[in-house]
Design an enzyme around this catalytic site. Sequence first.
Site, mmCIF file in Angstrom:
data_model
loop_
_atom_site.group_PDB
_atom_site.id
_atom_site.type_symbol
_atom_site.label_atom_id
_atom_site.label_comp_id
_atom_site.label_asym_id
_atom_site.label_seq_id
_atom_site.Cartn_x
_atom_site.Cartn_y
_atom_site.Cartn_z
ATOM 1 C CB SER A 158 8.746 9.229 4.315
ATOM 2 O OG SER A 158 7.698 8.601 4.988
HETATM 3 N N1 SAH Z 1 5.792 4.218 3.737
HETATM 4 C C1 SAH Z 1 5.017 5.048 2.842
HETATM 5 C C2 SAH Z 1 4.623 6.375 3.459
HETATM 6 C C3 SAH Z 1 3.365 6.216 4.112
HETATM 7 S S1 SAH Z 1 2.480 7.612 4.695
HETATM 8 C C4 SAH Z 1 5.703 5.272 1.528
HETATM 9 O O1 SAH Z 1 6.832 4.820 1.351
HETATM 10 O O2 SAH Z 1 5.082 5.878 0.654
HETATM 11 C C5 SAH Z 1 1.622 6.769 5.978
HETATM 12 C C6 SAH Z 1 0.611 5.746 5.529
HETATM 13 O O3 SAH Z 1 0.111 5.124 6.710
HETATM 14 C C7 SAH Z 1 -0.587 6.326 4.811
HETATM 15 O O4 SAH Z 1 -0.709 5.722 3.559
HETATM 16 C C8 SAH Z 1 -1.761 5.989 5.729
HETATM 17 O O5 SAH Z 1 -2.953 5.685 5.035
HETATM 18 C C9 SAH Z 1 -1.238 4.774 6.469
HETATM 19 N N2 SAH Z 1 -1.891 4.480 7.754
HETATM 20 C C10 SAH Z 1 -2.369 5.359 8.677
HETATM 21 N N3 SAH Z 1 -2.913 4.694 9.720
HETATM 22 C C11 SAH Z 1 -2.756 3.368 9.457
HETATM 23 C C12 SAH Z 1 -3.107 2.165 10.154
HETATM 24 N N4 SAH Z 1 -3.736 2.187 11.324
HETATM 25 N N5 SAH Z 1 -2.793 0.990 9.575
HETATM 26 C C13 SAH Z 1 -2.165 0.919 8.379
HETATM 27 N N6 SAH Z 1 -1.811 2.017 7.672
HETATM 28 C C14 SAH Z 1 -2.096 3.228 8.206
#
Ligand code: SAH
Length: 208
Positions: free
Chosen positions: A59
């Site tokens: 993000s």
């Molecule tokens: N907080 C992260 C940004 C994450 S982007 C950072 O600091 O880098 C969103 C993430 O959510 C992705 O890695 C994606 O694979 C994950 N995601 C999507 N659906 C999900 C689910 N049902 N359970 C857990 N993770 C999920």
Amino acid sequence: MEAERKAMVAVVKAHGVQDDRVLAAMGKVRRHVYIPEAHRGRDSYGDHPCPIGHGQTISQPFIVAYMTQRIGVKPGMRILEIGTGSGYQAAVLAELEAEVFSIEIVPALADHARGVLAAEGYSTVKVKTGDGYKGWPEHAPFDAIIVTCAPADIPKKLVEQLKDGGRMILPVGTGIQQLVILEKAGDSFKEIPDLHVRFVPMVKGSEE
Ligand code: SAH
């Protein structure tokens, strides 16, 4: 990358994040090392999301700081993060001395995040490979839950795993998304709509 990090903090501050502890944590966590090498560069500190592989993104710094500020992180708070991704948000929470539990559905990203978090000294962060819709009942209830991928609706199991008086922040919606802050009070909860945002979708696990 110290200068880049300082500039990033100045931008985040200019956009309205005033909490000194949050700004100090953002100034300390080495954002670039959370971005897998193939995607890393000077731009790692720009105020925009960056690709981290597997179609996912880390993000934008402002959003990380803003969501962190909105949950009011205090030392010792037990926080559940859904969507570990690069591990960066988890590191910022750990830097604020929260007890962090984070769930990531893509195994390669969970492994990457575990490795970087340990190498950067945040070995207390627990990362689970799995489906965030289920939460992490073994460690519930949580003082706060931060969701960094967007479900279409507020996931019920996550609300159940929130402590009475606890707070959850999450982007909700498909296409147009809005951050929602949910405050739990007994059996009821208050939903406060907040900024419009754009996150990757929260995908359904295979068993759902
Ligand atoms: N907080 C992260 C940004 C994450 S982007 C950072 O600091 O880098 C969103 C993430 O959510 C992705 O890695 C994606 O694979 C994950 N995601 C999507 N659906 C999900 C689910 N049902 N359970 C857990 N993770 C999920």
